[in-house]
Design a protein around this motif. Structure first.
Motif, mmCIF file in Angstrom:
data_model
loop_
_atom_site.group_PDB
_atom_site.id
_atom_site.type_symbol
_atom_site.label_atom_id
_atom_site.label_comp_id
_atom_site.label_asym_id
_atom_site.label_seq_id
_atom_site.Cartn_x
_atom_site.Cartn_y
_atom_site.Cartn_z
ATOM 1 N N HIS A 141 0.822 -1.209 0.000
ATOM 2 C CA HIS A 141 0.000 0.000 0.000
ATOM 3 C C HIS A 141 0.860 1.265 0.000
ATOM 4 O O HIS A 141 0.486 2.286 -0.581
ATOM 5 C CB HIS A 141 -0.943 0.006 1.194
ATOM 6 C CG HIS A 141 -0.252 0.088 2.519
ATOM 7 N ND1 HIS A 141 0.217 -1.026 3.183
ATOM 8 C CD2 HIS A 141 0.066 1.156 3.306
ATOM 9 C CE1 HIS A 141 0.780 -0.649 4.313
ATOM 10 N NE2 HIS A 141 0.706 0.667 4.418
ATOM 11 N N ALA A 142 2.027 1.210 0.649
ATOM 12 C CA ALA A 142 2.919 2.369 0.639
ATOM 13 C C ALA A 142 3.520 2.580 -0.744
ATOM 14 O O ALA A 142 3.661 3.724 -1.209
ATOM 15 C CB ALA A 142 4.018 2.183 1.681
ATOM 16 N N ASP B 104 2.088 1.656 -3.548
ATOM 17 C CA ASP B 104 0.987 2.149 -4.380
ATOM 18 C C ASP B 104 0.751 3.640 -4.143
ATOM 19 O O ASP B 104 0.410 4.376 -5.071
ATOM 20 C CB ASP B 104 -0.293 1.364 -4.068
ATOM 21 C CG ASP B 104 -0.190 -0.096 -4.484
ATOM 22 O OD1 ASP B 104 0.659 -0.392 -5.348
ATOM 23 O OD2 ASP B 104 -0.955 -0.920 -3.945
ATOM 24 N N LEU B 105 0.932 4.093 -2.902
ATOM 25 C CA LEU B 105 0.753 5.512 -2.600
ATOM 26 C C LEU B 105 1.807 6.354 -3.318
ATOM 27 O O LEU B 105 1.498 7.416 -3.876
ATOM 28 C CB LEU B 105 0.830 5.732 -1.099
ATOM 29 C CG LEU B 105 0.611 7.166 -0.606
ATOM 30 C CD1 LEU B 105 -0.797 7.643 -0.961
ATOM 31 C CD2 LEU B 105 0.848 7.250 0.908
ATOM 32 N N VAL B 106 3.053 5.888 -3.329
ATOM 33 C CA VAL B 106 4.106 6.604 -4.049
ATOM 34 C C VAL B 106 3.780 6.655 -5.533
ATOM 35 O O VAL B 106 3.938 7.696 -6.194
ATOM 36 C CB VAL B 106 5.469 5.925 -3.797
ATOM 37 C CG1 VAL B 106 6.548 6.549 -4.683
ATOM 38 C CG2 VAL B 106 5.874 6.051 -2.332
ATOM 39 N N THR B 107 3.306 5.540 -6.080
ATOM 40 C CA THR B 107 2.948 5.505 -7.502
ATOM 41 C C THR B 107 1.784 6.441 -7.803
ATOM 42 O O THR B 107 1.762 7.127 -8.833
ATOM 43 C CB THR B 107 2.586 4.065 -7.906
ATOM 44 O OG1 THR B 107 3.674 3.188 -7.586
ATOM 45 C CG2 THR B 107 2.304 3.982 -9.398
ATOM 46 N N ALA B 108 0.799 6.497 -6.901
ATOM 47 C CA ALA B 108 -0.362 7.368 -7.113
ATOM 48 C C ALA B 108 0.030 8.838 -7.145
ATOM 49 O O ALA B 108 -0.617 9.644 -7.838
ATOM 50 C CB ALA B 108 -1.399 7.124 -6.013
ATOM 51 N N TYR B 109 1.070 9.214 -6.431
ATOM 52 C CA TYR B 109 1.536 10.596 -6.426
ATOM 53 C C TYR B 109 2.563 10.867 -7.529
ATOM 54 O O TYR B 109 3.229 11.899 -7.508
ATOM 55 C CB TYR B 109 2.131 10.950 -5.069
ATOM 56 C CG TYR B 109 1.088 11.350 -4.050
ATOM 57 C CD1 TYR B 109 0.659 12.665 -3.946
ATOM 58 C CD2 TYR B 109 0.524 10.402 -3.196
ATOM 59 C CE1 TYR B 109 -0.297 13.034 -3.022
ATOM 60 C CE2 TYR B 109 -0.441 10.762 -2.261
ATOM 61 C CZ TYR B 109 -0.852 12.080 -2.185
ATOM 62 O OH TYR B 109 -1.816 12.436 -1.274
#
Length: 297
Positions: free
Chosen positions: A190-191, A193-198
């Motif tokens: 999830h961390a 994925d969060l970096v990828t989302a930003y």
């Protein structure tokens, strides 16, 4: 007078006084105590293991009297050889001169092996095609005994420093690769994925999430690799360069220098334990500051 000054500066009456006796932050003190406790818990088993090895040494010589005092040397014999005998200084100097060469070879091999393991593990975790292509080849090479590879290594890299450090690096590389890959894969998805989302790239997620999460695995690989690097250096010196403590150990057997043989084994064992302990202490200090659980304290 004091009432008027309090009216002009309302915060003066409520601000706590700062004195030399003001206690330190309890969180920082508790964190320091926790780190020291962890270091103590890590070092105590090592000290116990050294005492146990000493006891096993005595028991072994008693259980196998056929070894005889000429070949089987007791701890007191080694102490006399290195400390109290007339030529103790010369004996220590000869062993330490060879030990310096072995430590140099092991240090270079350790650095090369750990560095290569970090880079290759990052590539394997980031690119599945690269892992599927080259990981079976790496595991196949790992199954070949290093003694069998030694003639090829000597032909390619020579009998000097390069050949010895390559052998030490090979011993370090494969176990470290497996452990570091496992640590990188345990990073919280999830961390990432969060970096990828930003808008972060794959390498940004690896640097900011996977590498910090893999720090325990990296240090565990380093602790295991330190004795491995010494073993690889000793083997390389024995089979390749003919210098250092590895070659000295082999030369001591046909010349009946059993005191030197046992003393060299004792010293390299103690050095290996000390280096293992140093890496473990650094591990506890770094993980307390940057590890996955650092923010929870």
């Amino acid at each position: 007078m004091s009432d008027r000054s309090d009216e002009r500066n309302p915060t003066a009456a409520t601000a706590p006084a700062v004195t030399a006796d003001t206690p330190a932050r309890p969180g920082a003190a508790a964190g320091t105590i926790d780190v020291l406790r962890r270091i103590g818990h890590f070092l105590f088993p090592l000290f116990t293991s050294l005492l146990l090895m000493l006891a096993i040494w005595y028991v072994f010589l008693k259980a196998f009297p056929q070894v005889g005092p000429r070949v089987g040397k007791t701890p007191s014999d080694i102490w006399k050889y290195l400390v109290t005998s007339d030529n103790a200084g010369t004996a220590r100097q000869a062993i330490f001169d060879d030990l310096q060469i072995t430590l140099r070879d092991a240090a270079i091999g350790f650095g090369l092996g750990m560095g290569a393991a970090l880079v290759v593990a990052a590539l394997f975790v980031s690119f599945a095609a690269v892992e599927q292509t080259f990981l079976p080849v790496a595991m196949l090479l790992r199954s070949v005994p290093l003694v069998a590879l030694t003639p090829i290594i000597v032909l390619v890299f020579g009998r000097g420093l390069a050949g010895v450090t390559v052998m030490a690096a090979i011993v370090v590389f494969f176990p470290a690769l497996v452990m570091i890959m496992a640590g990188l894969r345990n990073a919280p998805q999830h961390a990432i994925d969060l970096v990828t989302a930003y808008g972060g790239s794959r390498w940004t997620g690896l640097r900011m999430v996977a590498v910090p999460a893999a720090l325990p695995s990296v240090f565990a690989a380093a602790r295991i690799s330190v004795p491995g690097a010494l073993i690889g250096a000793l083997l390389g010196e024995w089979l390749g360069s003919g210098t250092g403590l590895g070659a000295s150990l082999i030369r001591a057997i046909p010349t009946f220098q059993y005191n030197k043989l046992w003393a060299s084994i004792v010293i390299v064992t103690i050095v290996s334990v000390i280096l293992y302990a140093i890496v473990g202490v650094i591990e506890n200090l770094v993980l307390a500051r940057f590890g996955p659980e650092a923010g929870r304290r």
